[in-house]
Scaffold this active site. Structure first.
Site, PDB file in Angstrom:
ATOM      1  N   ASN A 114       0.779  -1.126  -0.024  1.00  0.00           N
ATOM      2  CA  ASN A 114      -0.239   0.143   0.036  1.00  0.00           C
ATOM      3  C   ASN A 114       0.811   1.095  -0.056  1.00  0.00           C
ATOM      4  O   ASN A 114       1.661   1.493   0.935  1.00  0.00           O
ATOM      5  CB  ASN A 114      -0.866  -0.017   1.396  1.00  0.00           C
ATOM      6  CG  ASN A 114      -1.813   1.270   1.533  1.00  0.00           C
ATOM      7  OD1 ASN A 114      -1.823   2.044   0.482  1.00  0.00           O
ATOM      8  ND2 ASN A 114      -2.261   1.409   2.784  1.00  0.00           N
TER       9      ASN A 114
ATOM     10  N   LYS B 147      -0.012   4.336   0.022  1.00  0.00           N
ATOM     11  CA  LYS B 147      -0.728   5.540   0.484  1.00  0.00           C
ATOM     12  C   LYS B 147      -0.294   6.876  -0.634  1.00  0.00           C
ATOM     13  O   LYS B 147      -0.412   6.495  -1.674  1.00  0.00           O
ATOM     14  CB  LYS B 147       0.023   5.837   1.808  1.00  0.00           C
ATOM     15  CG  LYS B 147       0.079   4.453   2.689  1.00  0.00           C
ATOM     16  CD  LYS B 147       0.382   4.684   4.321  1.00  0.00           C
ATOM     17  CE  LYS B 147       0.739   3.353   4.987  1.00  0.00           C
ATOM     18  NZ  LYS B 147       0.295   3.369   6.195  1.00  0.00           N
TER      19      LYS B 147
ATOM     20  N   HIS C  76      -9.258   0.746   4.968  1.00  0.00           N
ATOM     21  CA  HIS C  76      -8.052   0.914   5.576  1.00  0.00           C
ATOM     22  C   HIS C  76      -8.259   1.753   6.823  1.00  0.00           C
ATOM     23  O   HIS C  76      -9.137   2.805   7.013  1.00  0.00           O
ATOM     24  CB  HIS C  76      -6.973   1.620   4.565  1.00  0.00           C
ATOM     25  CG  HIS C  76      -5.832   1.671   5.265  1.00  0.00           C
ATOM     26  ND1 HIS C  76      -5.352   2.466   5.925  1.00  0.00           N
ATOM     27  CD2 HIS C  76      -4.689   0.575   5.040  1.00  0.00           C
ATOM     28  CE1 HIS C  76      -3.954   2.054   6.542  1.00  0.00           C
ATOM     29  NE2 HIS C  76      -3.574   1.025   5.661  1.00  0.00           N
TER      30      HIS C  76
ATOM     31  N   GLU D 177      -6.536   4.112   8.120  1.00  0.00           N
ATOM     32  CA  GLU D 177      -6.449   5.581   7.921  1.00  0.00           C
ATOM     33  C   GLU D 177      -7.870   6.127   7.376  1.00  0.00           C
ATOM     34  O   GLU D 177      -8.007   7.326   7.664  1.00  0.00           O
ATOM     35  CB  GLU D 177      -5.124   5.881   6.988  1.00  0.00           C
ATOM     36  CG  GLU D 177      -3.821   5.681   7.717  1.00  0.00           C
ATOM     37  CD  GLU D 177      -2.879   5.016   6.809  1.00  0.00           C
ATOM     38  OE1 GLU D 177      -2.775   5.137   5.551  1.00  0.00           O
ATOM     39  OE2 GLU D 177      -1.864   4.851   7.416  1.00  0.00           O
TER      40      GLU D 177
ATOM     41  N   GLU E  15      -5.354  -5.534  10.194  1.00  0.00           N
ATOM     42  CA  GLU E  15      -4.474  -4.618  10.478  1.00  0.00           C
ATOM     43  C   GLU E  15      -4.743  -4.053  12.043  1.00  0.00           C
ATOM     44  O   GLU E  15      -5.673  -3.012  12.051  1.00  0.00           O
ATOM     45  CB  GLU E  15      -4.322  -3.606   9.449  1.00  0.00           C
ATOM     46  CG  GLU E  15      -4.047  -4.300   8.160  1.00  0.00           C
ATOM     47  CD  GLU E  15      -3.426  -3.016   7.150  1.00  0.00           C
ATOM     48  OE1 GLU E  15      -2.388  -3.628   6.773  1.00  0.00           O
ATOM     49  OE2 GLU E  15      -4.219  -2.123   6.750  1.00  0.00           O
TER      50      GLU E  15
ATOM     51  N   GLY F 274       2.219   1.596  10.809  1.00  0.00           N
ATOM     52  CA  GLY F 274       2.981   2.846  10.624  1.00  0.00           C
ATOM     53  C   GLY F 274       3.805   3.254  11.969  1.00  0.00           C
ATOM     54  O   GLY F 274       4.245   4.040  12.014  1.00  0.00           O
TER      55      GLY F 274
ATOM     56  N   SER G 110       3.218  -2.718  10.332  1.00  0.00           N
ATOM     57  CA  SER G 110       4.768  -2.493  10.644  1.00  0.00           C
ATOM     58  C   SER G 110       5.419  -3.722  10.083  1.00  0.00           C
ATOM     59  O   SER G 110       6.545  -4.394  10.732  1.00  0.00           O
ATOM     60  CB  SER G 110       5.144  -2.565  11.831  1.00  0.00           C
ATOM     61  OG  SER G 110       4.525  -0.965  12.357  1.00  0.00           O
TER      62      SER G 110
HETATM   63  C1  PEP Z   1      -0.872  -0.276   5.685  1.00  0.00           C
HETATM   64  O1  PEP Z   1      -0.706   0.939   5.441  1.00  0.00           O
HETATM   65  O2  PEP Z   1      -1.700  -0.970   5.641  1.00  0.00           O
HETATM   66  C2  PEP Z   1       0.126  -0.583   6.629  1.00  0.00           C
HETATM   67  C3  PEP Z   1       0.167  -1.937   7.090  1.00  0.00           C
HETATM   68  O3  PEP Z   1       1.415   0.194   6.834  1.00  0.00           O
HETATM   69  P1  PEP Z   1       2.815  -0.028   7.542  1.00  0.00           P
HETATM   70  O4  PEP Z   1       3.321  -1.357   7.154  1.00  0.00           O
HETATM   71  O5  PEP Z   1       3.534   1.078   7.175  1.00  0.00           O
HETATM   72  O6  PEP Z   1       2.406  -0.159   9.193  1.00  0.00           O
END
Ligand code: PEP
Length: 250
Positions: free
Chosen positions: A9, A11, A95, A97, A167, A173, A211
Site C-alpha cells: 500500500n 498510501k 483501511h 487511515e 491490520e 506505521g 509494520s
Molecule cells: C498499511 O498501510 O496498511 C500498513 C500496514 O502500513 P505499515 O506497513 O507502514 O505499518
C-alpha cells in the site's frame, strides 16, 4: 499450500513517473516468482500508468479506495468501474487511515465491498482494533462488528473470493508489529468466524498488516494462519520490496 499474497500500500506517495519506474523495476525483480501473488496499490492518479507498466507481468494493481456509485455528481470520488477500466483488479476498502481520518464506517465499507464486486474488482477489506480496544480486550468484538456489518449481504462465494486484511491499528506505521503467534491467533478467530458465516467455506485469504518489514516478514509468514501480508512503509522502495516478496515465496 496457497501462494502467499503480498500487497504493498503506497498510501499518498509516488508521482505517476515514480510509480512507472517502480513497477518496471519490480516486474523484472519478481518475474521468476510464481509461488507468490504480488500486488501494489498506487494513488488514483498513477493507477492507469502503473497498470500499463505491469501489463503481462506477475505484478497486480490495487486501488486504495473506491466509491460505491458507478458515476454521477460525486465530486472527488472514483468508481469501481473507473478503477477496473484503469487496469486495477483489486481495491483496498476500509483501511484504518480512511476510517480514522476520513470518517469511513462499517456501513460505508459494506457499500464499497459490494460495489467492488459489482465492478469486477476483488476487495481487500481491512479490519482491526485500536490500542484502547485491545487493552480493554475487545479485539474480537470489534472484528465481529466490522465483519458482520462490512460483509453484510455478501454470498458465501463472494466471501470466499475476497481478501481480508487484519491490520491492528496500533501496529500500522508505528514500528510495533503483532507477534507471529498473536497474529496467528487472531487470524484463526477470523477464519472461524468466516467459516460460520459461510457454512464451512474456508477459502478467504487473510492477510496480516502492521509494520511488516524485511526483518519480521519471514517469521510472520511462517505461521500457517497467515495467507500473506499488507505492507505500507516497507513497500515503497522496489528492491527492498522485491526481497520481501522473495522471502514470502521461499
Ligand atoms: C498499511 O498501510 O496498511 C500498513 C500496514 O502500513 P505499515 O506497513 O507502514 O505499518
Amino acid at each position: 499450500m496457497r501462494a502467499p499474497f503480498i500487497a504493498g500500500n503506497w498510501k499518498m506517495y509516488k508521482t505517476v513517473a515514480d510509480a512507472v519506474k517502480y513497477v518496471k523495476e519490480l516486474r523484472g525483480l519478481v518475474k521468476d516468482l510464481d509461488a507468490v501473488e504480488v500486488v501494489v496499490a498506487p494513488t488514483f492518479t498513477a493507477l492507469f500508468a502503473a497498470a500499463e507498466a505491469a501489463r503481462n507481468s506477475n505484478v497486480g494493481i490495487a486501488a486504495q479506495d473506491l466509491y460505491w456509485e458507478r458515476e454521477g455528481a460525486f465530486t472527488g470520488e472514483v468508481s469501481g468501474q473507473m478503477i477496473r477500466e484503469a487496469g486495477a483488479t483489486y481495491a483496498i476498502v476500509g483501511h484504518s487511515e480512511r476510517r480514522t481520518l476520513f470518517g469511513e464506517t462499517d456501513a460505508s465499507v459494506n457499500r464499497k465491498v459490494v460495489a467492488a464486486f459489482a465492478a469486477g474488482l476483488c476487495p481487500i477489506a481491512c479490519i482491526g482494533e485500536t490500542l484502547d480496544q485491545r487493552e480493554r480486550k475487545e479485539t474480537f468484538d470489534v472484528l465481529d462488528r466490522q465483519m458482520k456489518q462490512g460483509l453484510d449481504g455478501l454470498s458465501a462465494e463472494q466471501i470466499g473470493q475476497l481478501v481480508i486484511a487484519y491490520e491492528p491499528v496500533w501496529a500500522i506505521g508505528t514500528g510495533r508489529n503483532a507477534t507471529p503467534e498473536d497474529a496467528a491467533r487472531v487470524h484463526a478467530e477470523i477464519r472461524a468466524w468466516l467459516r460460520r458465516r459461510t457454512e464451512g467455506q474456508g477459502a478467504t485469504r487473510i492477510l496480516y498488516g502492521g509494520s511488516v518489514n524485511l526483518k519480521n516478514a519471514a517469521a510472520l509468514l511462517a505461521e500457517r494462519e497467515l495467507d500473506g501480508v499488507l505492507v505500507g512503509g516497507a513497500s515503497l522502495e522496489p528492491a527492498g520490496w522485491a526481497e520481501l516478496v522473495r522471502t514470502a515465496a521461499a
